[in-house]
Design an enzyme around this catalytic site. Structure first.
Site, PDB file in Angstrom:
ATOM      1  N   GLU A  90       2.884  11.634  -5.162  1.00 43.04           N
ATOM      2  CA  GLU A  90       2.206  10.338  -5.089  1.00 43.04           C
ATOM      3  C   GLU A  90       0.825  10.413  -4.438  1.00 43.04           C
ATOM      4  O   GLU A  90       0.018   9.498  -4.584  1.00 43.04           O
ATOM      5  CB  GLU A  90       3.084   9.334  -4.330  1.00 43.04           C
ATOM      6  CG  GLU A  90       4.311   8.924  -5.126  1.00 43.04           C
ATOM      7  CD  GLU A  90       5.150   7.884  -4.404  1.00 43.04           C
ATOM      8  OE1 GLU A  90       5.073   7.820  -3.156  1.00 43.04           O
ATOM      9  OE2 GLU A  90       5.880   7.149  -5.085  1.00 43.04           O
ATOM     10  N   GLU A 121      20.637  25.797  -1.112  1.00 39.83           N
ATOM     11  CA  GLU A 121      20.113  25.524   0.218  1.00 39.83           C
ATOM     12  C   GLU A 121      20.560  26.558   1.245  1.00 39.83           C
ATOM     13  O   GLU A 121      19.981  26.645   2.327  1.00 39.83           O
ATOM     14  CB  GLU A 121      20.530  24.129   0.682  1.00 39.83           C
ATOM     15  CG  GLU A 121      21.993  23.975   1.017  1.00 39.83           C
ATOM     16  CD  GLU A 121      22.285  22.600   1.609  1.00 39.83           C
ATOM     17  OE1 GLU A 121      22.899  22.559   2.679  1.00 39.83           O
ATOM     18  OE2 GLU A 121      21.900  21.585   1.006  1.00 39.83           O
TER      19      GLU A 121
END
Length: 309
Positions: A90, A121
């Site tokens: 963004e 992860e």
């Protein structure tokens, strides 16, 4: 054939504890459920406020890195990685920053943005490998993990520190010790989740608030705004083109026609048009002043005033 059990890790974090305020949430009405979740969410801003001094240090490190031609990297897994990817994406249309200023690294890669990638992860070496491929000395690396222990993230931070990058970690586990290679620990205590262990809830909300504040403050310090206006935005659609004219009108007090003409004369560059209108200088001099002041509108205006005096 005997099945080898997978590794099991028990995380000692407030986010994994059972919340005494929501033990009967499955017996509540729809409004009761939503009210209970909302009551927990309202605790998040205060938890974030308690770690703002640490966030400020991270902002200063990021500004220093970007001003010297380096980059900012986000490392996360699961919800943390998805939120980091969103924040980085963004910034390009909002502040018209180069696409490589903020780089998001998500455990498991692009596929993991839409679906869970098994054990991604837990791979500290993968985090360190991504650092080796993309991080340079002088960069700033921000890791995010609700548990405070995600191996992919901690492996990346340790490798980045060895490489000569400044580092910070946003953690939802205030009891965890500062991991090796972390310059700034931002340990936000959001407490037990409404649904035990569902860190996409309050822990994720805290990370979103911190990321938004961190990146926005960094942009402000770098002069990507004028006052509280997004003067570095890129007008990529009709709504944003309309916003560009409105920003010019709000910043200058001039008519729509004058602002539209100035923007056209500045080839659509909102900052150039703004400095031109506020200083009275022609577009060429406004552009030169911005270039000489790293695109910072207030500094460009000050330099033009000094020259005129």
């Amino acid at each position: 054939m005997m099945t080898v059990p997978r590794q099991v890790v028990h995380v000692d974090s407030p986010t994994e504890q059972r919340n005494p305020r929501t033990t009967d949430i499955d017996l509540m009405s729809t409004m009761g459920i939503l009210g209970a979740i909302n009551a927990e969410d309202r605790r998040v801003p205060e938890a974030v406020a308690a770690v703002l001094p640490q966030v400020a240090r991270a902002v200063d490190f990021a500004v220093e890195a970007l001003r010297s031609g380096h980059r900012v990297h986000y490392f996360g897994a699961g919800t943390s990685g998805r939120l980091a990817t969103l924040d980085a994406a963004e910034l390009v249309p909002t502040f018209n920053v180069p696409a490589d200023w903020f780089i998001a690294h998500h455990a498991g890669g692009a596929r993991a943005l839409r679906q869970a990638v098994e054990d991604a992860e837990d791979n500290a070496k993968a985090g360190a490998a991504e650092v080796a491929e993309s991080v340079a000395p002088g960069d700033f690396v921000l890791g995010l993990t609700a548990s405070g222990r995600t191996p992919f993230v901690l492996g990346a931070l340790a490798a980045a520190s060895r490489l000569g990058a400044r580092t910070a970690l946003v953690s939802g586990n205030p009891a965890a010790v500062t991991p090796p290679g972390v310059d700034v620990l931002i340990a936000v205590d959001t407490g037990p989740e409404a649904i035990a262990g569902s860190t996409r809830m309050k822990a994720g909300t805290a990370q979103k608030i911190i990321l938004t504040a961190f990146s926005t403050a960094t942009m402000i310090k770098l002069g990507r705004t004028y006052s509280n206006l997004m003067v570095s935005m890129r007008a990529t659609n009709a709504k944003l083109r309309g916003r560009t004219i409105r920003i010019l009108r709000e910043a200058t007090g001039m008519s729509m026609a004058d602002c539209s003409d100035a923007l056209t004369e500045a080839d659509g560059d909102l900052k150039v048009a703004l400095v031109h209108l506020l200083s009275g200088e022609d577009v060429a001099n406004a552009a030169k002043a911005l270039t000489a002041n790293d695109g910072h509108v207030r500094k460009a205006l000050d330099s033009l005033r000094v020259r005129a005096s």
